[in-house]
Design a protein around this motif. Structure first.
Motif, PDB file in Angstrom:
ATOM      1  N   SER A 189       0.922  -1.010   0.106  1.00  0.00           N
ATOM      2  CA  SER A 189       0.150   0.050  -0.068  1.00  0.00           C
ATOM      3  C   SER A 189       0.934   1.364   0.143  1.00  0.00           C
ATOM      4  CB  SER A 189      -0.857   0.070   1.225  1.00  0.00           C
ATOM      5  OG  SER A 189      -1.545   1.331   1.328  1.00  0.00           O
ATOM      6  N   PHE A 190       1.042   2.136  -1.278  1.00  0.00           N
ATOM      7  CA  PHE A 190       1.654   3.174  -1.073  1.00  0.00           C
ATOM      8  C   PHE A 190       1.100   4.380  -0.704  1.00  0.00           C
ATOM      9  CE2 PHE A 190      -0.522   1.837  -5.298  1.00  0.00           C
ATOM     10  CZ  PHE A 190      -1.479   2.897  -5.063  1.00  0.00           C
ATOM     11  N   LEU A 191      -0.078   4.270   0.266  1.00  0.00           N
ATOM     12  CA  LEU A 191      -0.861   5.440   0.878  1.00  0.00           C
ATOM     13  C   LEU A 191       0.366   5.858   2.200  1.00  0.00           C
ATOM     14  CD1 LEU A 191      -4.455   4.177   1.495  1.00  0.00           C
ATOM     15  CD2 LEU A 191      -3.449   5.920  -0.227  1.00  0.00           C
ATOM     16  N   VAL A 192       1.459   4.984   2.433  1.00  0.00           N
ATOM     17  CA  VAL A 192       2.320   5.698   3.122  1.00  0.00           C
ATOM     18  C   VAL A 192       2.892   7.102   3.061  1.00  0.00           C
ATOM     19  CG1 VAL A 192       3.378   3.266   3.966  1.00  0.00           C
ATOM     20  CG2 VAL A 192       4.443   4.435   1.800  1.00  0.00           C
ATOM     21  N   SER A 193       2.715   7.371   1.807  1.00  0.00           N
ATOM     22  CA  SER A 193       3.283   8.838   1.469  1.00  0.00           C
ATOM     23  C   SER A 193       2.559   9.498   0.309  1.00  0.00           C
ATOM     24  CB  SER A 193       4.939   9.017   1.472  1.00  0.00           C
ATOM     25  OG  SER A 193       5.140  10.048   0.756  1.00  0.00           O
ATOM     26  N   PRO A 194       2.093  10.397   0.345  1.00  0.00           N
ATOM     27  CA  PRO A 194       1.564  11.081  -1.007  1.00  0.00           C
ATOM     28  C   PRO A 194       2.546  11.110  -1.971  1.00  0.00           C
ATOM     29  CG  PRO A 194       0.623  12.408   0.824  1.00  0.00           C
ATOM     30  CD  PRO A 194       1.807  11.329   1.525  1.00  0.00           C
ATOM     31  N   VAL A 195       3.966  11.553  -1.696  1.00  0.00           N
ATOM     32  CA  VAL A 195       5.011  11.349  -2.541  1.00  0.00           C
ATOM     33  C   VAL A 195       5.278  10.173  -3.361  1.00  0.00           C
ATOM     34  CG1 VAL A 195       7.601  11.933  -2.970  1.00  0.00           C
ATOM     35  CG2 VAL A 195       6.113  13.592  -1.591  1.00  0.00           C
ATOM     36  N   ILE A 196       5.283   9.167  -2.380  1.00  0.00           N
ATOM     37  CA  ILE A 196       5.398   7.828  -3.012  1.00  0.00           C
ATOM     38  C   ILE A 196       4.156   7.365  -3.777  1.00  0.00           C
ATOM     39  CG2 ILE A 196       5.590   5.313  -2.322  1.00  0.00           C
ATOM     40  CD1 ILE A 196       7.330   6.295  -0.119  1.00  0.00           C
ATOM     41  N   ALA A 197       3.003   7.589  -3.356  1.00  0.00           N
ATOM     42  CA  ALA A 197       1.809   7.447  -4.149  1.00  0.00           C
ATOM     43  C   ALA A 197       1.708   7.898  -5.480  1.00  0.00           C
ATOM     44  CB  ALA A 197       0.601   7.707  -3.307  1.00  0.00           C
ATOM     45  N   ARG A 198       2.033   9.201  -5.420  1.00  0.00           N
ATOM     46  CA  ARG A 198       2.159  10.044  -6.797  1.00  0.00           C
ATOM     47  C   ARG A 198       3.241   9.591  -7.798  1.00  0.00           C
ATOM     48  NH1 ARG A 198       4.426  15.751  -7.716  1.00  0.00           N
ATOM     49  NH2 ARG A 198       3.504  16.350  -9.464  1.00  0.00           N
ATOM     50  N   GLY A 199       4.434   9.095  -7.249  1.00  0.00           N
ATOM     51  CA  GLY A 199       5.472   8.705  -8.021  1.00  0.00           C
ATOM     52  C   GLY A 199       5.003   7.255  -8.522  1.00  0.00           C
ATOM     53  N   ALA A 200       4.584   6.328  -7.525  1.00  0.00           N
ATOM     54  CA  ALA A 200       4.281   5.100  -8.171  1.00  0.00           C
ATOM     55  C   ALA A 200       2.946   4.983  -9.309  1.00  0.00           C
ATOM     56  CB  ALA A 200       3.764   4.258  -6.816  1.00  0.00           C
ATOM     57  N   VAL A 201       2.119   5.941  -8.932  1.00  0.00           N
ATOM     58  CA  VAL A 201       1.137   5.971 -10.192  1.00  0.00           C
ATOM     59  C   VAL A 201       1.513   6.259 -11.413  1.00  0.00           C
ATOM     60  CG1 VAL A 201      -1.089   6.777 -10.476  1.00  0.00           C
ATOM     61  CG2 VAL A 201      -0.837   5.762  -8.256  1.00  0.00           C
ATOM     62  N   THR A 202       2.363   7.534 -11.185  1.00  0.00           N
ATOM     63  CA  THR A 202       2.578   8.007 -12.480  1.00  0.00           C
ATOM     64  C   THR A 202       3.693   7.167 -13.035  1.00  0.00           C
ATOM     65  OG1 THR A 202       2.424  10.396 -11.494  1.00  0.00           O
ATOM     66  CG2 THR A 202       3.814  10.086 -13.377  1.00  0.00           C
ATOM     67  N   LEU A 203       4.460   6.369 -12.505  1.00  0.00           N
ATOM     68  CA  LEU A 203       5.306   5.601 -13.105  1.00  0.00           C
ATOM     69  C   LEU A 203       4.995   4.324 -13.573  1.00  0.00           C
ATOM     70  CD1 LEU A 203       8.527   4.696 -13.510  1.00  0.00           C
ATOM     71  CD2 LEU A 203       8.493   3.914 -11.124  1.00  0.00           C
ATOM     72  N   ALA A 204       3.786   4.009 -13.072  1.00  0.00           N
ATOM     73  CA  ALA A 204       2.927   2.632 -13.364  1.00  0.00           C
ATOM     74  C   ALA A 204       2.317   3.114 -14.823  1.00  0.00           C
ATOM     75  CB  ALA A 204       1.927   2.429 -12.580  1.00  0.00           C
ATOM     76  N   HIS A 205       1.937   4.249 -15.026  1.00  0.00           N
ATOM     77  CA  HIS A 205       1.275   4.681 -16.173  1.00  0.00           C
ATOM     78  C   HIS A 205       2.178   4.864 -17.244  1.00  0.00           C
ATOM     79  CE1 HIS A 205      -0.445   7.458 -19.144  1.00  0.00           C
ATOM     80  NE2 HIS A 205      -2.015   7.112 -18.411  1.00  0.00           N
ATOM     81  N   LEU A 206       3.499   5.322 -17.183  1.00  0.00           N
ATOM     82  CA  LEU A 206       4.402   5.527 -17.952  1.00  0.00           C
ATOM     83  C   LEU A 206       4.988   4.109 -18.627  1.00  0.00           C
ATOM     84  CD1 LEU A 206       6.457   7.871 -19.314  1.00  0.00           C
ATOM     85  CD2 LEU A 206       8.004   6.968 -17.626  1.00  0.00           C
ATOM     86  N   ILE A 207       5.112   3.255 -17.572  1.00  0.00           N
ATOM     87  CA  ILE A 207       5.623   1.941 -17.966  1.00  0.00           C
ATOM     88  C   ILE A 207       4.858   1.198 -18.711  1.00  0.00           C
ATOM     89  CG2 ILE A 207       6.113  -0.526 -16.902  1.00  0.00           C
ATOM     90  CD1 ILE A 207       7.294   1.244 -14.332  1.00  0.00           C
ATOM     91  N   VAL A 208       3.394   1.102 -18.440  1.00  0.00           N
ATOM     92  CA  VAL A 208       2.517   0.543 -19.390  1.00  0.00           C
ATOM     93  C   VAL A 208       2.222   1.121 -20.535  1.00  0.00           C
ATOM     94  CG1 VAL A 208       0.031  -0.493 -19.433  1.00  0.00           C
ATOM     95  CG2 VAL A 208       1.200  -0.219 -17.239  1.00  0.00           C
ATOM     96  N   SER A 209       2.611   2.294 -20.732  1.00  0.00           N
ATOM     97  CA  SER A 209       2.081   3.189 -22.070  1.00  0.00           C
ATOM     98  C   SER A 209       3.443   2.943 -22.917  1.00  0.00           C
ATOM     99  CB  SER A 209       2.375   4.520 -21.766  1.00  0.00           C
ATOM    100  OG  SER A 209       1.353   5.244 -20.884  1.00  0.00           O
ATOM    101  N   HIS A 210       4.489   2.292 -22.295  1.00  0.00           N
ATOM    102  CA  HIS A 210       5.865   2.349 -23.154  1.00  0.00           C
ATOM    103  C   HIS A 210       6.612   1.054 -22.934  1.00  0.00           C
ATOM    104  CE1 HIS A 210       5.271   6.367 -24.809  1.00  0.00           C
ATOM    105  NE2 HIS A 210       4.977   6.659 -23.458  1.00  0.00           N
TER     106      HIS A 210
END
Length: 458
Positions: A358-379
């Motif tokens: 659960s990345f709710l440990v930190s808004p910074v980690i949540a924001r980074g993980a979600v954005t990184l996941a979107h980038l990875i799946v896109s490319h």
């Protein structure tokens, strides 16, 4: 097809069994009941694996257990054949062979012809085919294979063990059997329909957290405050809590862009804050903030075709860096939860990636993980490195040994930064990477309520 076959080929039978067990899969390829003891099995020759399948089909093993041969392509079962239950039992009649029904675009199963349905009288019902297909796909994926055959034995109490694995047999000139060729053609057609950069990608999520009364050290069931459905809800917990729905979960509405999805996540957190009236309760997130309480940060994807290479890219470029940030407690959820390549198909036709804590440990980690996941799946086709194929790094991931994983992440980080679209995502991903570079880890004892709902919440 089978992009990671070098992993399978490089491992001895003992190594394959060890890798499967490390990943939480009960396997007896060379040891224990059903493994056989011939020299071929110990040497790992193809004849040994072929013989293990043939023995079960012909009743050559003196073990009275039902066995199944499962053929898989790209994480999906193509055919499930019951093989009988041991000594004196012959192979199943052809009409007992079950092939999963084709799925319609809405995710519903096609009923097929009456004759086809009549051919699968028991495997077409209940959860057995799903359980067998899932286990077979996970076992193949763990050993680097996208397709192949798996021999599975029933052991009672809804337990199943893997007894043999092999890639598909090839004919003259290396041709694949028709069953696999047809599945591969359908997969390629689906991939060709995807547009560059996957602009149709939609993401959702359901990260979990616990409600802790610090004064007593006890978990307060989330069902006291949150409904079963809705953007802030409750969910089932570990064994022993059945029916209590103790785990809290945020379910923001799916969105096509990470920024919009994260705005929905913040809205869901505020909804939870309003519903959980007791302000003395701490919100705990991460991997295992309390012993026995494993939490996940599941990500949902639709508008993209699920493939084994896509899962491997998520493992390498997302799960690996997130593991570098984990509190030491988080490793306790593996291998029951958080295994590499953990996924679940969704009724809407998409899939859920279930490896992350659960990345709710930190808004910074949540924001980074979600954005990184979107980038990875896109490319993901531009992200070919697979460090977790290596046996030493695979083992390091499961035991939480960060130094070798940190070294392995350096070339992956460079590839991520070189991706088309990274510049637009950098403001969310770079803070995550800086935490990793600084050797930071999250603290799973921290109350995260204020991070999401307090005066300085994002």
């Amino acid at each position: 097809m089978n992009e990671g076959i070098h992993v399978y080929q490089a491992l001895t039978p003992e190594g394959r069994e060890s890798r499967l067990r490390r990943s939480g899969i009960e396997a007896y390829l060379v040891s224990g009941e059903g493994a056989g003891s011939g020299q071929d099995r110990r040497s790992g020759s193809p004849g040994g694996l072929n013989r293990s399948l043939a023995e079960s089909e012909g009743g050559g093993e003196a073990h009275y257990r039902q066995r199944y041969r499962v053929k898989v392509h790209n994480l999906a079962p193509l055919e499930i054949t019951p093989l009988g239950a041991g000594l004196g039992m012959g192979p199943a009649a052809p009409l007992l062979t079950a092939r999963p029904r084709p799925r319609l675009s809405e995710g519903r199963e096609s009923s097929g012809s009456p004759a086809a349905n009549a051919a699968v009288p028991f495997l077409a019902r209940g959860s057995l085919p799903k359980r067998l297909g899932s286990l077979a796909a996970k076992a193949l994926y763990c050993l680097g294979l996208d397709c192949g055959e798996v021999l599975i034995a029933a052991r009672g109490e809804r337990r199943f063990t893997v007894e043999a694995i092999r890639p598909p047999k090839t004919g003259a000139g290396g041709s694949m059997p028709e069953l696999y060729r047809s599945a591969e053609a359908a997969l390629r057609a689906a991939l060709e329909r995807e547009r560059p950069g996957r602009p149709d990608l939609v993401m959702g999520m359901d990260p979990e957290f616990l409600l802790l009364r610090v004064s007593t050290g006890r978990v307060v069931p989330a069902s006291r405050y949150l409904p079963a459905d809705g953007v802030a809800g409750c969910d089932a917990g570990p064994p022993g809590t059945r029916g209590a729905f103790p785990v809290a979960e945020l379910r923001p509405r799916p969105r096509g862009e990470p920024r919009a999805l994260l705005a929905q996540l913040r809205s869901a957190a505020r909804q939870a804050d309003r519903l959980i009236a007791d302000r003395s309760l701490s919100w705990l997130a991460g991997g295992m903030p309390l012993r026995g309480w494993a939490l996940g940060g599941h990500l949902h994807f639709s508008g993209v075709t699920l493939t084994a290479p896509l899962l491997r890219a998520l493992d390498s470029y997302l799960a690996l860096p997130i593991a570098l940030l984990e509190d030491a407690r988080a490793g306790g959820r593996r291998p029951r939860y958080g295994v590499l390549g953990d996924f679940r198909l969704q009724p809407h036709g998409g899939f859920e990636y279930r490896t992350l804590p659960s990345f709710l440990v930190s808004p910074v980690i949540a924001r980074g993980a979600v954005t990184l996941a979107h980038l990875i799946v896109s490319h993901y086709e531009d992200l070919p490195l697979r460090p977790l194929d290596r046996e030493d790094l695979h083992a390091a991931y499961y035991r939480g040994d960060k130094p070798p994983l940190r070294a392995a992440f350096e070339p992956l980080k460079a590839q991520l930064r070189a991706l088309e679209g990274y510049a637009a995502a950098a403001d969310a991903i770079e803070p995550l990477l800086r935490l990793i570079e600084a050797g930071r880890t999250w603290d799973e004892t921290r109350d995260v309520r204020g991070l999401w709902c307090g005066e300085h919440a994002p």
